[in-house]
Scaffold this motif. Structure first.
Motif, PDB file in Angstrom:
ATOM      1  N   MET A 206      13.692  18.073  -2.158  1.00  0.00           N
ATOM      2  CA  MET A 206      12.623  18.086  -3.166  1.00  0.00           C
ATOM      3  C   MET A 206      11.926  16.742  -3.245  1.00  0.00           C
ATOM      4  N   MET A 207      12.715  15.668  -3.254  1.00  0.00           N
ATOM      5  CA  MET A 207      12.107  14.340  -3.255  1.00  0.00           C
ATOM      6  C   MET A 207      11.202  14.159  -2.047  1.00  0.00           C
ATOM      7  N   ALA A 208      11.675  14.600  -0.887  1.00  0.00           N
ATOM      8  CA  ALA A 208      10.883  14.446   0.335  1.00  0.00           C
ATOM      9  C   ALA A 208       9.583  15.241   0.254  1.00  0.00           C
ATOM     10  N   TYR A 209       9.658  16.493  -0.174  1.00  0.00           N
ATOM     11  CA  TYR A 209       8.444  17.306  -0.317  1.00  0.00           C
ATOM     12  C   TYR A 209       7.433  16.624  -1.238  1.00  0.00           C
ATOM     13  N   TRP A 210       7.903  16.192  -2.402  1.00  0.00           N
ATOM     14  CA  TRP A 210       7.005  15.605  -3.414  1.00  0.00           C
ATOM     15  C   TRP A 210       6.396  14.293  -2.909  1.00  0.00           C
ATOM     16  N   VAL A 211       7.215  13.424  -2.320  1.00  0.00           N
ATOM     17  CA  VAL A 211       6.703  12.136  -1.863  1.00  0.00           C
ATOM     18  C   VAL A 211       5.816  12.315  -0.633  1.00  0.00           C
ATOM     19  N   ASN A 212       6.175  13.226   0.271  1.00  0.00           N
ATOM     20  CA  ASN A 212       5.298  13.511   1.414  1.00  0.00           C
ATOM     21  C   ASN A 212       3.919  13.956   0.938  1.00  0.00           C
ATOM     22  N   PHE A 213       3.905  14.820  -0.078  1.00  0.00           N
ATOM     23  CA  PHE A 213       2.624  15.288  -0.615  1.00  0.00           C
ATOM     24  C   PHE A 213       1.839  14.124  -1.202  1.00  0.00           C
TER      25      PHE A 213
ATOM     26  N   LEU B   1      15.060   5.792  -2.786  1.00  0.00           N
ATOM     27  CA  LEU B   1      15.321   6.584  -1.586  1.00  0.00           C
ATOM     28  C   LEU B   1      14.071   6.893  -0.776  1.00  0.00           C
ATOM     29  N   ASN B   2      12.885   6.564  -1.318  1.00  0.00           N
ATOM     30  CA  ASN B   2      11.633   6.918  -0.660  1.00  0.00           C
ATOM     31  C   ASN B   2      10.639   5.766  -0.738  1.00  0.00           C
ATOM     32  N   ASN B   3       9.688   5.755   0.178  1.00  0.00           N
ATOM     33  CA  ASN B   3       8.651   4.724   0.163  1.00  0.00           C
ATOM     34  C   ASN B   3       7.557   5.123  -0.821  1.00  0.00           C
ATOM     35  N   VAL B   4       7.754   4.781  -2.080  1.00  0.00           N
ATOM     36  CA  VAL B   4       6.834   5.199  -3.132  1.00  0.00           C
ATOM     37  C   VAL B   4       6.976   4.260  -4.329  1.00  0.00           C
ATOM     38  N   VAL B   5       5.896   4.087  -5.050  1.00  0.00           N
ATOM     39  CA  VAL B   5       5.915   3.417  -6.346  1.00  0.00           C
ATOM     40  C   VAL B   5       5.795   4.490  -7.414  1.00  0.00           C
TER      41      VAL B   5
ATOM     42  N   THR C  89       5.069  11.381   7.658  1.00  0.00           N
ATOM     43  CA  THR C  89       4.536  10.098   8.130  1.00  0.00           C
ATOM     44  C   THR C  89       4.665   9.052   7.029  1.00  0.00           C
ATOM     45  N   GLY C  90       5.288   7.930   7.365  1.00  0.00           N
ATOM     46  CA  GLY C  90       5.475   6.858   6.390  1.00  0.00           C
ATOM     47  C   GLY C  90       6.719   6.991   5.550  1.00  0.00           C
ATOM     48  N   SER C  91       7.522   8.038   5.788  1.00  0.00           N
ATOM     49  CA  SER C  91       8.725   8.254   4.979  1.00  0.00           C
ATOM     50  C   SER C  91       9.826   7.270   5.352  1.00  0.00           C
ATOM     51  N   ALA C  92      10.680   6.983   4.389  1.00  0.00           N
ATOM     52  CA  ALA C  92      11.827   6.118   4.646  1.00  0.00           C
ATOM     53  C   ALA C  92      12.828   6.811   5.559  1.00  0.00           C
ATOM     54  N   ARG C  93      12.895   8.126   5.449  1.00  0.00           N
ATOM     55  CA  ARG C  93      13.761   8.924   6.323  1.00  0.00           C
ATOM     56  C   ARG C  93      13.122  10.287   6.486  1.00  0.00           C
ATOM     57  N   VAL C  94      13.299  10.879   7.648  1.00  0.00           N
ATOM     58  CA  VAL C  94      12.699  12.177   7.941  1.00  0.00           C
ATOM     59  C   VAL C  94      13.749  13.261   7.721  1.00  0.00           C
ATOM     60  N   ARG C  95      13.370  14.308   6.967  1.00  0.00           N
ATOM     61  CA  ARG C  95      14.286  15.411   6.704  1.00  0.00           C
ATOM     62  C   ARG C  95      13.777  16.674   7.405  1.00  0.00           C
ATOM     63  N   ASN C  96      14.704  17.475   7.850  1.00  0.00           N
ATOM     64  CA  ASN C  96      14.375  18.724   8.528  1.00  0.00           C
ATOM     65  C   ASN C  96      14.239  19.825   7.483  1.00  0.00           C
ATOM     66  N   THR C  97      13.087  19.874   6.826  1.00  0.00           N
ATOM     67  CA  THR C  97      12.872  20.829   5.739  1.00  0.00           C
ATOM     68  C   THR C  97      12.167  22.091   6.243  1.00  0.00           C
ATOM     69  N   THR C  98      12.287  23.163   5.465  1.00  0.00           N
ATOM     70  CA  THR C  98      11.560  24.401   5.754  1.00  0.00           C
ATOM     71  C   THR C  98      10.065  24.150   5.642  1.00  0.00           C
ATOM     72  N   ASN C  99       9.285  24.681   6.576  1.00  0.00           N
ATOM     73  CA  ASN C  99       7.841  24.493   6.514  1.00  0.00           C
ATOM     74  C   ASN C  99       7.269  25.140   5.260  1.00  0.00           C
ATOM     75  N   TRP C 100       6.501  24.369   4.516  1.00  0.00           N
ATOM     76  CA  TRP C 100       5.869  24.840   3.284  1.00  0.00           C
ATOM     77  C   TRP C 100       4.448  25.264   3.625  1.00  0.00           C
ATOM     78  N   PRO C 101       4.133  26.573   3.594  1.00  0.00           N
ATOM     79  CA  PRO C 101       2.792  27.016   3.979  1.00  0.00           C
ATOM     80  C   PRO C 101       1.747  26.607   2.945  1.00  0.00           C
TER      81      PRO C 101
ATOM     82  N   ASN D  14       0.812  -1.227   0.000  1.00  0.00           N
ATOM     83  CA  ASN D  14       0.000   0.000   0.000  1.00  0.00           C
ATOM     84  C   ASN D  14       0.842   1.272   0.000  1.00  0.00           C
ATOM     85  N   LEU D  15       1.849   1.308  -0.842  1.00  0.00           N
ATOM     86  CA  LEU D  15       2.669   2.509  -0.969  1.00  0.00           C
ATOM     87  C   LEU D  15       1.965   3.541  -1.854  1.00  0.00           C
TER      88      LEU D  15
END
Length: 491
Positions: free
Chosen positions: A412-419, A75-79, A429-441, A47-48
């Motif tokens: 960028m990968m983290a932002y896109w896959v998180n979305f 690098l990310n939990n995604v298909v 939540t559900g990420s392979a690794r957590v990154r300390n990114t700038t908050n995207w409003p 269920n990725l």
């Protein structure tokens, strides 16, 4: 699918462009309706989230095979799924047949999404969490799918990079481009039936290779409106807020055209641009904007645009003239339709996130100093080019990016896959690794916040507000459209 025999004719001699645009693709064919699935988990219970990539190329060229989706997938939990669709004449040629008005390439994308719904669980994907994403012509296609009632339910989130459907359109039944093609293939145009019979006898490769000049194609080879796929023009659908209710992430780059004018009819070099060049070429450039309004007259807006962009204190400053000319192209092709679509989506209370990619990539150090982020620069980061390993040891890199740029690629990968995973680029939540990114409003109708995406990102508010109101409110009124004023429900 279409390729080019030489890289040099496109100004893409650098190996990194060859790898992005032509890697693994050595031929083109109408028989191109294949897709690629990238996954790390072949379990039907994984269920990725699923991300379906729609390639760019102005809907006249491109291939699913030229994007290394295995890097973000690893690098990310995604298909990830990369798809082909018919392009150019084979994908968008309008006819008078009721079952073939045009838009074949876009219908190909719908078929691919139906395949994903039916099969992606076997590759570890969740058919209830499908995100479509694309850049340039792929971004246009994504936005058209967000607008199309035929695509309802086939995806749940969307990402448009450097391309949203504020573009020329063709009314159903307008076959001018088909007649142009027929002339190029020595077919009669005096009789529709004879013309079509002649075209059907031509080899597919011959049909694909007869391409009008870029301006003609974009004006007459564009999406068809008035059919089941697009019942009205994209502008009308956006302004009426008639869009599929899906979470949407969208944006563009700060210098989309670099040294090239939007319609590629003049090179904008370090010497700048004369006032005469500006005024001579401007009407042609503005056709991109006005041709989304069928029957509109570009001459109605030429002087208002000059008044809006020309600096009265520097009327003969060729550098300032050049820079404003480029801004007109970026605003009409990218920023204004992006803002219009963001407003349409946000009106439905779905989650919307806007960005402007601003980073000047060190790898392209030879570029002119005034170019910040050119068209397509975001793709190198999204698909992990800074992270490609070299051949001289474990700490070597294939391409010469900085450590900050490698971090930007991971961000960028983290932002896109998180979305794609959660509908929020900040939610790991559900990420392979957590990154300390700038908050995207989150973008809302009241705040209109966006992210300035860079090695050090920051939030912004109401991107180029005055210019966006000019293009999305004042100019349409001059062209005879009824426009909803910002903050009003009245048309």
């Amino acid at each position: 699918m279409m390729d080019f025999s030489t890289y040099e004719e496109l100004g893409l001699e650098d190996p990194i462009f060859k790898e992005m645009l032509f890697w693994r693709s050595t031929s083109s064919s109408e028989d191109c309706l294949f897709l690629n699935v990238y996954t790390s988990k072949l379990s039907s219970t994984s269920n990725l989230p699923v991300m379906v990539w729609v390639h760019g190329g102005a809907m006249v060229m491109g291939s699913a095979d030229t994007y290394p989706a295995e890097i973000p997938t690893a690098l990310n939990n995604v298909v990830m799924v990369t798809i082909n669709y018919r392009v150019g004449n084979l994908g968008f040629l309008p006819t008078l047949e009721e079952d073939a008005p045009g838009n074949f390439g876009l219908l190909d994308v719908i078929k691919a999404l139906q395949w994903v719904q039916a099969n992606i669980r076997n590759f570890g994907g969740d058919p209830d969490r499908v995100t479509i994403f694309g850049e340039s012509g792929g971004g246009w296609a994504v936005s058209l799918l967000v607008l199309s009632p035929m695509a309802t339910g086939l995806f749940h989130r969307a990402i448009s990079q450097s391309g949203v459907a504020g573009m020329p359109i063709t009314q159903k039944g307008n076959i001018r481009r088909t007649e142009y093609l027929a002339g190029g293939l020595n077919c009669t145009t005096s009789s529709y039936d004879e013309m079509m019979s002649c075209l059907r006898e031509k080899p597919g490769q011959d049909v694909a290779e007869v391409v009008a000049d870029f301006t003609f194609f974009m004006r007459h080879g564009s999406p068809v409106v008035g059919d089941k796929f697009l019942p009205e023009s994209p502008w009308d659908l956006m302004t009426k807020k008639q869009v599929n209710k899906v979470d949407y992430l969208l944006g563009s780059n700060s210098n989309e055209f670099g040294n090239q004018s939007p319609n590629m009819n003049i090179v904008l070099d370090e010497d700048g641009m004369t006032r005469a060049e500006f005024e001579d070429t401007l009407p042609t450039e503005l056709l991109w904007y006005t041709d989304q309004f069928l029957g509109s007259d570009v001459n109605l807006i030429v002087q208002p645009v000059i008044d809006q962009y020309m600096d009265p204190d520097r009327p003969d400053d060729q550098i300032a003239i050049r820079d404003q000319y480029v801004q007109i192209g970026i605003d009409t092709w990218f920023r204004a339709p992006t803002v219009l679509m963001a407003q349409a989506a946000a009106d439905h209370a779905v989650r919307v996130y806007q960005y402007e990619f601003k980073h000047r990539t060190s790898y392209f150090a030879s570029r002119a100093p005034h170019i910040e982020a050119d068209h397509g620069d975001d793709l190198f980061y999204l698909f992990g080019f800074p992270l490609m390993p070299g051949e001289t040891g474990p700490d070597s890199w294939k391409y010469n990016f900085t450590e900050e740029e490698r971090e930007l690629s991971l961000d960028m990968m983290a932002y896109w896959v998180n979305f794609a995973t959660n509908g929020d680029p900040n939610d790991s939540t559900g990420s392979a690794r957590v990154r300390n990114t700038t908050n995207w409003p989150r973008y809302t109708l009241s705040s209109q916040e966006y992210l300035k995406l860079d090695v050090t990102s920051s939030a912004g508010v109401k991107i180029r507000e005055t210019r966006m109101k000019f293009w999305n409110e004042e100019v349409p009124r001059l062209l005879g459209k009824k426009v909803r004023t910002s903050g009003s429900d009245e048309l």
